[in-house]
Design a protein around this motif. Structure first.
Motif, PDB file in Angstrom:
ATOM      1  N   ALA A 153       0.817  -1.257  -0.089  1.00 36.83           N
ATOM      2  CA  ALA A 153      -0.061  -0.054   0.086  1.00 36.83           C
ATOM      3  C   ALA A 153       0.840   1.201   0.166  1.00 36.83           C
ATOM      4  O   ALA A 153       0.772   2.233  -0.654  1.00 36.83           O
ATOM      5  N   ALA A 154       1.907   1.271   0.773  1.00 38.55           N
ATOM      6  CA  ALA A 154       2.923   2.332   0.725  1.00 38.55           C
ATOM      7  C   ALA A 154       3.569   2.854  -0.513  1.00 38.55           C
ATOM      8  O   ALA A 154       3.650   3.806  -0.978  1.00 38.55           O
ATOM      9  N   VAL A 155       3.901   1.646  -1.259  1.00 35.88           N
ATOM     10  CA  VAL A 155       4.446   1.836  -2.809  1.00 35.88           C
ATOM     11  C   VAL A 155       3.347   2.368  -3.421  1.00 35.88           C
ATOM     12  O   VAL A 155       3.792   3.101  -4.377  1.00 35.88           O
ATOM     13  N   THR A 156       2.127   1.820  -3.598  1.00 36.29           N
ATOM     14  CA  THR A 156       1.163   2.772  -4.238  1.00 36.29           C
ATOM     15  C   THR A 156       0.889   3.953  -4.167  1.00 36.29           C
ATOM     16  O   THR A 156       0.858   4.627  -4.873  1.00 36.29           O
ATOM     17  N   ALA A 157       0.924   4.259  -2.723  1.00 38.32           N
ATOM     18  CA  ALA A 157       0.966   5.485  -2.392  1.00 38.32           C
ATOM     19  C   ALA A 157       1.948   6.374  -2.838  1.00 38.32           C
ATOM     20  O   ALA A 157       1.950   7.766  -3.415  1.00 38.32           O
ATOM     21  N   ALA A 158       3.161   5.887  -2.963  1.00 36.03           N
ATOM     22  CA  ALA A 158       4.451   6.765  -3.224  1.00 36.03           C
ATOM     23  C   ALA A 158       4.457   7.046  -4.373  1.00 36.03           C
ATOM     24  O   ALA A 158       5.280   7.844  -5.115  1.00 36.03           O
ATOM     25  N   ALA A 159       3.734   6.252  -5.303  1.00 35.08           N
ATOM     26  CA  ALA A 159       3.867   6.492  -6.814  1.00 35.08           C
ATOM     27  C   ALA A 159       2.928   7.701  -7.324  1.00 35.08           C
ATOM     28  O   ALA A 159       3.195   8.158  -8.251  1.00 35.08           O
ATOM     29  N   HIS A 160       2.095   7.996  -6.528  1.00 36.16           N
ATOM     30  CA  HIS A 160       1.216   9.125  -6.654  1.00 36.16           C
ATOM     31  C   HIS A 160       0.612   9.138  -8.122  1.00 36.16           C
ATOM     32  O   HIS A 160       0.586  10.291  -8.769  1.00 36.16           O
ATOM     33  N   SER A 161      -0.057   8.059  -8.395  1.00 40.44           N
ATOM     34  CA  SER A 161      -0.814   7.883  -9.432  1.00 40.44           C
ATOM     35  C   SER A 161      -2.364   7.497  -8.939  1.00 40.44           C
ATOM     36  O   SER A 161      -2.613   6.465  -8.767  1.00 40.44           O
ATOM     37  N   ALA A 162      -3.288   8.410  -9.236  1.00 39.38           N
ATOM     38  CA  ALA A 162      -4.628   7.992  -8.589  1.00 39.38           C
ATOM     39  C   ALA A 162      -5.185   7.138  -9.613  1.00 39.38           C
ATOM     40  O   ALA A 162      -6.009   6.158  -8.873  1.00 39.38           O
ATOM     41  N   LEU A 163      -5.022   6.962 -10.740  1.00 40.29           N
ATOM     42  CA  LEU A 163      -5.699   5.820 -11.453  1.00 40.29           C
ATOM     43  C   LEU A 163      -5.000   4.552 -11.461  1.00 40.29           C
ATOM     44  O   LEU A 163      -5.792   3.549 -11.215  1.00 40.29           O
ATOM     45  N   LEU A 164      -3.681   4.147 -11.354  1.00 43.21           N
ATOM     46  CA  LEU A 164      -3.053   3.166 -10.777  1.00 43.21           C
ATOM     47  C   LEU A 164      -3.624   2.591  -9.539  1.00 43.21           C
ATOM     48  O   LEU A 164      -3.854   1.491  -9.253  1.00 43.21           O
ATOM     49  N   ALA A 165      -3.722   3.507  -8.614  1.00 36.61           N
ATOM     50  CA  ALA A 165      -4.239   3.249  -7.415  1.00 36.61           C
ATOM     51  C   ALA A 165      -5.684   2.931  -7.288  1.00 36.61           C
ATOM     52  O   ALA A 165      -5.978   1.866  -6.368  1.00 36.61           O
ATOM     53  N   GLU A 166      -6.342   3.234  -8.216  1.00 37.28           N
ATOM     54  CA  GLU A 166      -7.855   2.875  -8.181  1.00 37.28           C
ATOM     55  C   GLU A 166      -7.953   1.368  -9.029  1.00 37.28           C
ATOM     56  O   GLU A 166      -8.714   0.649  -8.393  1.00 37.28           O
ATOM     57  N   PHE A 167      -6.908   1.139  -9.756  1.00 40.11           N
ATOM     58  CA  PHE A 167      -6.688  -0.360 -10.432  1.00 40.11           C
ATOM     59  C   PHE A 167      -6.553  -1.194  -9.472  1.00 40.11           C
ATOM     60  O   PHE A 167      -7.253  -2.237  -9.152  1.00 40.11           O
ATOM     61  N   MET A 168      -5.629  -1.022  -8.329  1.00 37.18           N
ATOM     62  CA  MET A 168      -5.269  -1.827  -7.282  1.00 37.18           C
ATOM     63  C   MET A 168      -6.423  -1.954  -6.352  1.00 37.18           C
ATOM     64  O   MET A 168      -6.461  -3.037  -5.987  1.00 37.18           O
ATOM     65  N   ARG A 169      -7.235  -0.817  -6.006  1.00 42.45           N
ATOM     66  CA  ARG A 169      -8.093  -1.148  -5.089  1.00 42.45           C
ATOM     67  C   ARG A 169      -9.187  -2.093  -5.653  1.00 42.45           C
ATOM     68  O   ARG A 169      -9.992  -2.804  -5.015  1.00 42.45           O
ATOM     69  N   SER A 170      -9.431  -2.154  -6.956  1.00 44.22           N
ATOM     70  CA  SER A 170     -10.417  -2.811  -7.858  1.00 44.22           C
ATOM     71  C   SER A 170     -10.021  -4.289  -7.709  1.00 44.22           C
ATOM     72  O   SER A 170     -10.993  -5.111  -7.841  1.00 44.22           O
ATOM     73  N   ILE A 171      -8.847  -4.658  -7.412  1.00 45.87           N
ATOM     74  CA  ILE A 171      -8.461  -6.106  -7.281  1.00 45.87           C
ATOM     75  C   ILE A 171      -7.837  -6.288  -5.832  1.00 45.87           C
ATOM     76  O   ILE A 171      -7.287  -7.430  -5.591  1.00 45.87           O
ATOM     77  N   ALA A 172      -8.238  -5.678  -4.881  1.00 48.91           N
ATOM     78  CA  ALA A 172      -7.895  -5.655  -3.396  1.00 48.91           C
ATOM     79  C   ALA A 172      -8.155  -7.135  -2.994  1.00 48.91           C
ATOM     80  O   ALA A 172      -7.217  -7.759  -2.105  1.00 48.91           O
TER      81      ALA A 172
END
Length: 241
Positions: A153-172
């Motif tokens: 989750a911290a790696v995802t946050a550090a990327a600062h990409s809202a769209l990629l973060a949304e993709f990750m949430r969709s397959i959480a």
């Protein structure tokens, strides 16, 4: 209309019958965590089935995290019961797992690359905190599941990409399944912890290529889970006579 020609139900495979017998045996024998099951050869003889059928049943229990198989040392209970999800649900997870792992590799490799380019001091602090949490879990004999979740989750946050973060949430939910499958395997928590350190080092040094490569190696390690090796082939379900 006669009920005689109603649809027939399939006969349970032998390894499923073995699972039922093993669950009953553990319950009736009062076995608990750390206790050892009889050897596969003995189980096959006592149940009147092939060792292949017994092995299939043990694999099911292993990928469900209910037993630990120590090579050359036997099979030991992780909990005081062998009750878990139905085999049908296990097979459904096995079917969808490759797609989940493929998506994880594509998304998380790019996230690690972006994190190395965009991370802030606060991002680095969150990554180190997650790594420390996982290390504590592993030292305490756990699987490090919560620390692993926090790190990714911290790696995802550090990327600062809202769209990629949304993709990750969709397959959480599916990612949680793959995490649990991977970290239950012997030796995997410590290996994942070391791989996390390599990812963090590359992100800290702002080396996008190395961060992506380290994450790719990590996710490919995660992809090596027993559930994908399980092949309930009907040809294995033959009586030993």
């Amino acid at each position: 209309m006669s009920d005689a020609l109603r649809p027939m139900t399939a006969r349970p495979r032998l390894y499923e019958q073995v699972l039922d017998r093993l669950r009953a045996y553990v319950a009736e024998s009062g076995l608990g965590p750390g206790d050892r099951l009889p050897p596969e050869r003995e189980l096959a003889q006592r149940l009147g089935v092939s060792r292949a059928s017994v092995k299939q049943a043990i694999v099911v229990l292993e990928v469900q995290g209910l037993v630990e198989v120590r090579h050359g040392g036997g099979t030991y209970l992780v909990r005081g019961s062998l009750e878990a999800e139905p085999v049908e649900a296990l097979m459904e997870r096995r079917r969808r797992l490759p797609d989940v792992l493929e998506a994880r590799e594509a998304l998380e490799t790019k996230l690690a690359e972006l994190a190395a380019e965009r991370r802030t001091p606060d991002d680095l602090a969150a990554l180190r905190s997650a790594l420390d949490h996982m290390a504590e879990e592993v030292r305490a004999g756990g699987h490090g599941i919560e620390g692993d979740r926090r790190f990714h989750a911290a790696v995802t946050a550090a990327a600062h990409s809202a769209l990629l973060a949304e993709f990750m949430r969709s397959i959480a939910e599916q990612i949680t399944e793959s995490r649990n499958e991977s970290l239950r395997q012997p030796g995997r928590p410590r290996r994942s912890l070391a791989q996390h350190r390599a990812i963090l080092d590359a992100i800290d040094a702002q080396q996008p290529g190395k961060a992506a490569a380290a994450m790719r190696r990590h996710v490919r390690t995660v992809a090596k889970v027993r559930l994908l090796e399980w092949n309930p082939d009907p040809s294995d379900d033959q009586d030993a006579t």
